[in-house]
Write an enzyme that holds these catalytic residues in place. Sequence first.
Site, PDB file in Angstrom:
ATOM      1  CG  HIS A  50      49.311 -66.906 -41.305  1.00  0.00           C
ATOM      2  ND1 HIS A  50      50.408 -66.982 -40.487  1.00  0.00           N
ATOM      3  CD2 HIS A  50      49.779 -66.749 -42.560  1.00  0.00           C
ATOM      4  CE1 HIS A  50      51.511 -66.887 -41.212  1.00  0.00           C
ATOM      5  NE2 HIS A  50      51.161 -66.736 -42.481  1.00  0.00           N
ATOM      6  CE  LYS A 104      50.074 -70.781 -42.275  1.00  0.00           C
ATOM      7  NZ  LYS A 104      50.410 -71.375 -43.568  1.00  0.00           N
TER       8      LYS A 104
END
Length: 266
Positions: A155, A159
């Site tokens: 990600h 995040k």
Amino acid sequence: MGRIKVAVSGAFGRMGREVCRAVLNEESLELVGAFDLQGEDEDIGEILRKKPLGIKIEKLSKESLKKVQPDVMVDFTTPMSVIDNIELALQCGVRPVVGTTGITQVDLSRIGRWVDASGLSAIIAPNFALGAVLMMKFVSIAARYFPQAEIIELHHDQKIDAPSGTALKTANIIIECREEDPPERDELIKLSGARGAVQDKVHIHSIRLSGLVAHQEVIFGGTGQTLTIRHDSIDRQSFMPGVIFAVKKAASLQGLVYGLENLMDW
Ligand code: NAP
């Protein structure tokens, strides 16, 4: 059948804007309302850098919802607001389609009771990317034949949680579906964390880098072969086919559906 009237709550946010754009591009849907705490009185057309549409952002309330009378309200807001928004929609005879994350099991039970009392439907999906839902389905099949599996989720560097909710859900699917446990073996770990986090013998490796969006790979190992199942979300548009699919389904459904997989034909 006429066009399905759709309102969007969280319309000023990143996902909400994308949903408004997707609804406007869909002939069978009509955007009738846009709700948010931000951008009040701004025309949603101008926010999307299109011509004005005569739909101004309003605060979500019983009055504003009754004024536009949508069939469906799509919600991409915050965990703090979403439960009240769902209750309000159902009280006003509107079917909620919800992508906002952070809804607990306890919340789901309450929502289920409200939905049943209303005689309407509600769809709640923590992941609207059809590819991610399919990935988990394929994983459930492969796990029956390959007891060894490791998950790599990748990600963007903004995040904050790790591992991702989708990775945890995928690990649970593997644990539920495998017919035998992977073999035990001794390992010499020279650096803590080198083998990732472990949930019931499923290793999860989390990568956070700028340049990434949301990606996940599940590698199954068997005698003389590996099988890799991978999904990539390149941008927020990846969630829109799933949202539009759910909006169309919601109009003709009854009851609470949690998870897009429970709406798909397998
Ligand atoms: P965002 O850009 O922060 O947008 C949320 C918007 O909703 C903000 O403008 C917020 O205003 C507004 N809002 C808060 N409470 C409201 C209320 N009661 N009524 C109307 N509007 C309200 O967030 P985002 O990136 O779009 O993400 C929204 C949610 O979607 C998050 O929970 C995220 O995890 C989830 N998500 C789900 C999926 C999926 O596939 N299911 C995919 C991506 C994201 P304020 O800033 O004033 O609070």
